[in-house]
Design a protein around this motif. Structure first.
Motif, PDB file in Angstrom:
ATOM      1  N   GLU A 145     146.791 -32.428 -21.957  1.00 55.36           N
ATOM      2  CA  GLU A 145     148.574 -32.818 -20.979  1.00 55.36           C
ATOM      3  C   GLU A 145     148.811 -31.322 -20.964  1.00 55.36           C
ATOM      4  OE1 GLU A 145     150.859 -34.256 -23.124  1.00 55.36           O
ATOM      5  OE2 GLU A 145     150.905 -36.723 -22.819  1.00 55.36           O
ATOM      6  N   LYS A 146     147.517 -30.291 -22.135  1.00 52.80           N
ATOM      7  CA  LYS A 146     148.007 -29.331 -22.008  1.00 52.80           C
ATOM      8  C   LYS A 146     146.736 -28.312 -21.352  1.00 52.80           C
ATOM      9  CE  LYS A 146     151.181 -30.020 -26.666  1.00 52.80           C
ATOM     10  NZ  LYS A 146     151.066 -29.648 -27.382  1.00 52.80           N
ATOM     11  N   SER A 147     145.724 -28.087 -21.825  1.00 53.88           N
ATOM     12  CA  SER A 147     144.788 -27.776 -20.986  1.00 53.88           C
ATOM     13  C   SER A 147     144.124 -27.982 -19.972  1.00 53.88           C
ATOM     14  CB  SER A 147     143.222 -28.325 -22.106  1.00 53.88           C
ATOM     15  OG  SER A 147     143.471 -28.288 -23.870  1.00 53.88           O
ATOM     16  N   ARG A 148     144.211 -26.677 -19.681  1.00 56.72           N
ATOM     17  CA  ARG A 148     143.824 -26.419 -18.389  1.00 56.72           C
ATOM     18  C   ARG A 148     142.500 -25.716 -17.573  1.00 56.72           C
ATOM     19  NH1 ARG A 148     146.366 -30.066 -18.303  1.00 56.72           N
ATOM     20  NH2 ARG A 148     147.868 -30.392 -17.098  1.00 56.72           N
ATOM     21  N   LEU A 149     141.664 -26.523 -16.615  1.00 63.06           N
ATOM     22  CA  LEU A 149     140.466 -25.245 -16.562  1.00 63.06           C
ATOM     23  C   LEU A 149     140.992 -24.405 -15.009  1.00 63.06           C
ATOM     24  CD1 LEU A 149     137.758 -24.630 -16.991  1.00 63.06           C
ATOM     25  CD2 LEU A 149     136.971 -26.569 -15.227  1.00 63.06           C
ATOM     26  N   ASN A 150     141.212 -22.961 -14.813  1.00 67.67           N
ATOM     27  CA  ASN A 150     141.444 -23.099 -13.869  1.00 67.67           C
ATOM     28  C   ASN A 150     139.827 -22.038 -12.887  1.00 67.67           C
ATOM     29  OD1 ASN A 150     142.413 -20.709 -12.320  1.00 67.67           O
ATOM     30  ND2 ASN A 150     143.217 -19.801 -13.499  1.00 67.67           N
ATOM     31  N   LEU A 151     139.992 -22.700 -12.281  1.00 62.45           N
ATOM     32  CA  LEU A 151     139.079 -21.498 -10.954  1.00 62.45           C
ATOM     33  C   LEU A 151     139.092 -21.495  -9.738  1.00 62.45           C
ATOM     34  CD1 LEU A 151     137.093 -25.646 -11.376  1.00 62.45           C
ATOM     35  CD2 LEU A 151     136.983 -23.643 -13.000  1.00 62.45           C
ATOM     36  N   SER A 152     140.207 -21.475  -9.859  1.00 64.71           N
ATOM     37  CA  SER A 152     140.837 -20.622  -8.426  1.00 64.71           C
ATOM     38  C   SER A 152     139.771 -19.220  -7.724  1.00 64.71           C
ATOM     39  CB  SER A 152     142.641 -20.013  -9.138  1.00 64.71           C
ATOM     40  OG  SER A 152     142.532 -18.540  -9.660  1.00 64.71           O
ATOM     41  N   GLN A 153     139.174 -18.908  -8.871  1.00 65.02           N
ATOM     42  CA  GLN A 153     138.656 -17.702  -8.988  1.00 65.02           C
ATOM     43  C   GLN A 153     136.785 -17.472  -9.254  1.00 65.02           C
ATOM     44  OE1 GLN A 153     140.749 -13.750 -10.260  1.00 65.02           O
ATOM     45  NE2 GLN A 153     141.374 -14.857 -10.751  1.00 65.02           N
ATOM     46  N   ILE A 154     136.922 -18.956  -8.583  1.00 65.51           N
ATOM     47  CA  ILE A 154     135.634 -19.286  -8.992  1.00 65.51           C
ATOM     48  C   ILE A 154     134.590 -18.673  -8.010  1.00 65.51           C
ATOM     49  CG2 ILE A 154     135.065 -21.897  -8.027  1.00 65.51           C
ATOM     50  CD1 ILE A 154     133.556 -22.311 -10.499  1.00 65.51           C
ATOM     51  N   HIS A 155     135.099 -18.247  -6.993  1.00 61.82           N
ATOM     52  CA  HIS A 155     133.995 -17.778  -6.016  1.00 61.82           C
ATOM     53  C   HIS A 155     133.741 -16.044  -6.248  1.00 61.82           C
ATOM     54  CE1 HIS A 155     133.651 -21.479  -4.037  1.00 61.82           C
ATOM     55  NE2 HIS A 155     135.211 -21.358  -3.587  1.00 61.82           N
ATOM     56  N   GLY A 156     134.659 -15.742  -6.734  1.00 60.43           N
ATOM     57  CA  GLY A 156     134.586 -14.433  -7.329  1.00 60.43           C
ATOM     58  C   GLY A 156     133.372 -14.323  -9.317  1.00 60.43           C
ATOM     59  N   GLY A 157     133.401 -16.054  -9.349  1.00 57.74           N
ATOM     60  CA  GLY A 157     132.736 -15.675 -10.459  1.00 57.74           C
ATOM     61  C   GLY A 157     133.642 -16.112 -11.551  1.00 57.74           C
ATOM     62  N   ILE A 158     134.631 -16.021 -11.470  1.00 58.77           N
ATOM     63  CA  ILE A 158     135.627 -15.842 -12.956  1.00 58.77           C
ATOM     64  C   ILE A 158     136.361 -17.149 -12.982  1.00 58.77           C
ATOM     65  CG2 ILE A 158     138.142 -15.090 -13.434  1.00 58.77           C
ATOM     66  CD1 ILE A 158     137.746 -12.877 -12.065  1.00 58.77           C
ATOM     67  N   VAL A 159     136.457 -18.036 -14.402  1.00 54.06           N
ATOM     68  CA  VAL A 159     136.690 -18.539 -14.805  1.00 54.06           C
ATOM     69  C   VAL A 159     137.597 -18.833 -16.304  1.00 54.06           C
ATOM     70  CG1 VAL A 159     135.847 -21.277 -15.400  1.00 54.06           C
ATOM     71  CG2 VAL A 159     134.644 -20.643 -14.296  1.00 54.06           C
ATOM     72  N   GLU A 160     138.801 -19.381 -16.011  1.00 58.13           N
ATOM     73  CA  GLU A 160     139.428 -19.189 -17.161  1.00 58.13           C
ATOM     74  C   GLU A 160     139.480 -20.555 -17.643  1.00 58.13           C
ATOM     75  OE1 GLU A 160     143.522 -17.502 -18.638  1.00 58.13           O
ATOM     76  OE2 GLU A 160     143.447 -17.380 -16.938  1.00 58.13           O
ATOM     77  N   TYR A 161     139.575 -21.269 -18.755  1.00 61.53           N
ATOM     78  CA  TYR A 161     139.766 -22.093 -19.370  1.00 61.53           C
ATOM     79  C   TYR A 161     141.254 -21.992 -21.031  1.00 61.53           C
ATOM     80  CZ  TYR A 161     140.086 -26.252 -21.982  1.00 61.53           C
ATOM     81  OH  TYR A 161     140.258 -27.959 -22.822  1.00 61.53           O
TER      82      TYR A 161
END
Length: 574
Positions: free
Chosen positions: A491-507
């Motif tokens: 419910e709360k944890s989120r994986l952000n792949l919106s910038q993965i083409h720039g090599g950036i990932v946020e969790y």
């Protein structure tokens, strides 16, 4: 603590009594001398002394030292304790021959004296020597050589050689307190370095040298205490041979556990080298024992550094080579390196509490060889950690991943997240362009001789670009229950792949977040809980990122170690 140490020592002696010693051929004394010395303590005195003073199997190669073997580092370590501790039980003529031999051997620095040929250490060995003493320079072998030459020069009155080696030892100890050890936290070799300095502490006559030995031992035991837990040895380590991923499996645990204990299991297969510790007067400070037993407020995170291996070379102390994040929960300890695993270093290891076994392991790696799980890597790994959160990325096409975990762990998959349940510790593995394939029975079988109760989970990257995983680790103290952990993550944890083409990932985890920008070379760009991480602020050998000095602190080139645990505070400097 002393009573427990004595009881564990008795157990070691009982388990190793009446064993076959082996031979004195080449460096077989690595095992045979300690076994004989242990057997002496077990009561088999005549048999043990007869072996210890028997003619060396290679005496013809040691004619220059009257047939006494002063060559291999491992042999030297045994010769030191044989002469200084057991010497009064040796035949007086044999003991006099040893003393005369050491006088000849240390008349000048034996590292500067050469044979007209080289000695090969093992088949296909490339670091052979033509010197009068073992020339190998791994930290543990270097310690064996320098301690033995110092003590034998001191005993035989060769003052010039003694002073040369006193300075070398002093330099090595000062380096520990400035930038750390090149052969850092080795699950295989830490114990060998410890037992070398134990010899120096026990037998040096010069009070300054004895003090240096104590400083070295306090440092080594503090560093080992941080990675030791309940008979296990975890977190990143140099010279990790993938052999120590279970309780009492790594060589380091035998030396450390003799003092630290705190395991539901007695050491089932102690090492003969423990003879050096059993017969020594050295004891680690109470704060260091408490550190090993994790008697400090948790959770706590440490940002630590490790130097380049050959840190004595020009530029070796300019900056660390490795940047470690180490997090202690109530039921687990998790450690990573920014560059992951590779070469002979392990860059990801988690130990989780197990009531019966002491600890269970969870190890992540790229590659396909499960027998080298600790150091396996295809290259190109980037790792970021903030407390109980990790992101691991790799840019190789369809990169293979493998995960080491116990067969007792329960696996569930929900909404693409693989949940792994240990006894008291819970993992949520979220794939990033990664297909989790399940338990690999073929890979599991390959390592079953060493790890019969563990298994391998495999996964493969799905694209020709960046793939990896995010990991969130939980326990009752922070998430409530297993069901609440799973629900909270979903419910709360989120994986952000919106910038993965720039090599950036946020969790973004339930509490806190970690962000990583992949770098083809050098260190990854990392944001810890929203703050850009400056690697220049990660130079300290040991530091708490909150600014405190609990449970351990040693600044970069500051030279003063502090340990605060179990209600004890210990500070030292060489």
């Amino acid at each position: 603590m002393e009573a427990d140490f004595q009881q564990r020592s008795k157990d070691v002696i009982a388990k190793l009594a009446d064993s076959k010693y082996g031979t004195t051929a080449f460096e077989s004394e690595k095992k045979s001398y300690p076994k004989a010395m242990i057997d002496f303590l077990a009561g088999n005195r005549a048999r043990a002394i007869a072996f210890l003073q028997s003619e060396d199997a290679d005496a013809q190669n040691h004619a220059h030292t009257l047939g006494i073997d002063f060559y291999s580092g491992f042999t030297l370590k045994g010769q030191v304790r044989k002469y200084f501790y057991f010497g009064k039980y040796l035949n007086p003529a044999y003991r006099q021959r040893m003393k005369k031999a050491m006088q000849i051997w240390t008349e000048v620095d034996p590292l500067t004296r050469h044979f007209p040929y080289q000695r090969q250490f093992w088949q296909k060995s490339t670091d052979n020597c033509d010197t009068w003493v073992d020339c190998r320079n791994t930290d543990n072998l270097k310690a064996m050589r320098e301690v033995a030459v110092y003590l034998f020069a001191e005993e035989s009155g060769n003052e010039q050689t003694r002073k040369i080696y006193k300075e070398r030892i002093s330099h090595n100890v000062r380096t520990l307190y400035q930038i750390g050890q090149g052969e850092w936290d080795s699950e295989n070799y830490l114990g060998h370095t410890i037992t070398s300095y134990i010899n120096l502490y026990d037998f040096a006559l010069d009070p300054e040298v004895k003090s240096l030995a104590k400083s070295a031992l306090d440092w080594f035991f503090a560093s080992g205490a941080l990675k030791y837990w309940r008979g296990g040895f975890g977190g990143p380590s140099k010279r990790d041979y993938s052999q120590g991923n279970c309780s009492w499996c790594s060589l380091a645990t035998h030396s450390l556990g003799l003092y630290f204990g705190d395991s539901p299991l007695a050491d089932p297969k102690p090492e003969p080298d423990e003879i050096h510790l059993i017969t020594s007067s050295y004891r680690p400070p109470a704060a260091v024992v408490a550190l090993a037993r994790k008697q400090f407020q948790k959770p706590v995170e440490l940002l630590n550094s490790k130097p380049t291996y050959e840190n004595w070379k020009l530029g070796g102390d300019d900056a660390p080579q490795f940047y470690e994040t180490l997090y202690f929960g109530n039921t687990f300890q998790l450690g990573t390196l920014a560059q992951g695993s590779g070469g002979d270093w392990n860059g990801f290891k988690l130990m989780a509490f197990n009531t019966e076994r002491g600890v269970d392991y969870f190890i992540a790696a790229t590659g396909t060889d499960p027998t080298k799980i600790s150091t396996s890597s295809v290259g190109g790994d980037n790792v970021a950690q903030y407390r109980n959160l990790v992101i691991w990325l790799n840019n190789k096409p369809q990169v293979p991943f493998q995960f080491f975990l116990p067969k007792s762990a329960k696996l569930e998959t929900d909404n693409g997240v693989t949940f792994i349940r240990y006894e008291k510790t819970w993992l949520a593995l979220t794939p990033i362009n990664l297909k989790v394939e399940g338990i690999n029975h073929k890979a599991t079988q390959k390592m079953s001789d060493r790890y019969p109760i563990d298994q391998i989970l495999t996964a493969t990257g799905t694209l020709k670009t960046i793939s990896g995983f995010a990991l969130e680790v939980g326990e009752r103290e922070s998430y409530g229950s297993w069901q609440q952990f799973k629900l909270s993550v979903l419910e709360k944890s989120r994986l952000n792949l919106s910038q993965i083409h720039g090599g950036i990932v946020e969790y973004r985890g339930v509490a806190g977040n970690i962000k990583l920008k992949y770098q083809d070379s050098g260190l990854p760009k990392v944001w810890r809980n929203g703050q850009a991480h400056d690697w220049k602020n990660h130079f300290a050998v040991y530091q708490n990122p909150d600014g405190g000095k609990t449970p351990i602190y040693l600044g970069w080139k500051e030279g003063k170690l502090s340990v605060d645990a179990g209600g004890y505070n210990f500070q030292t400097q060489p």
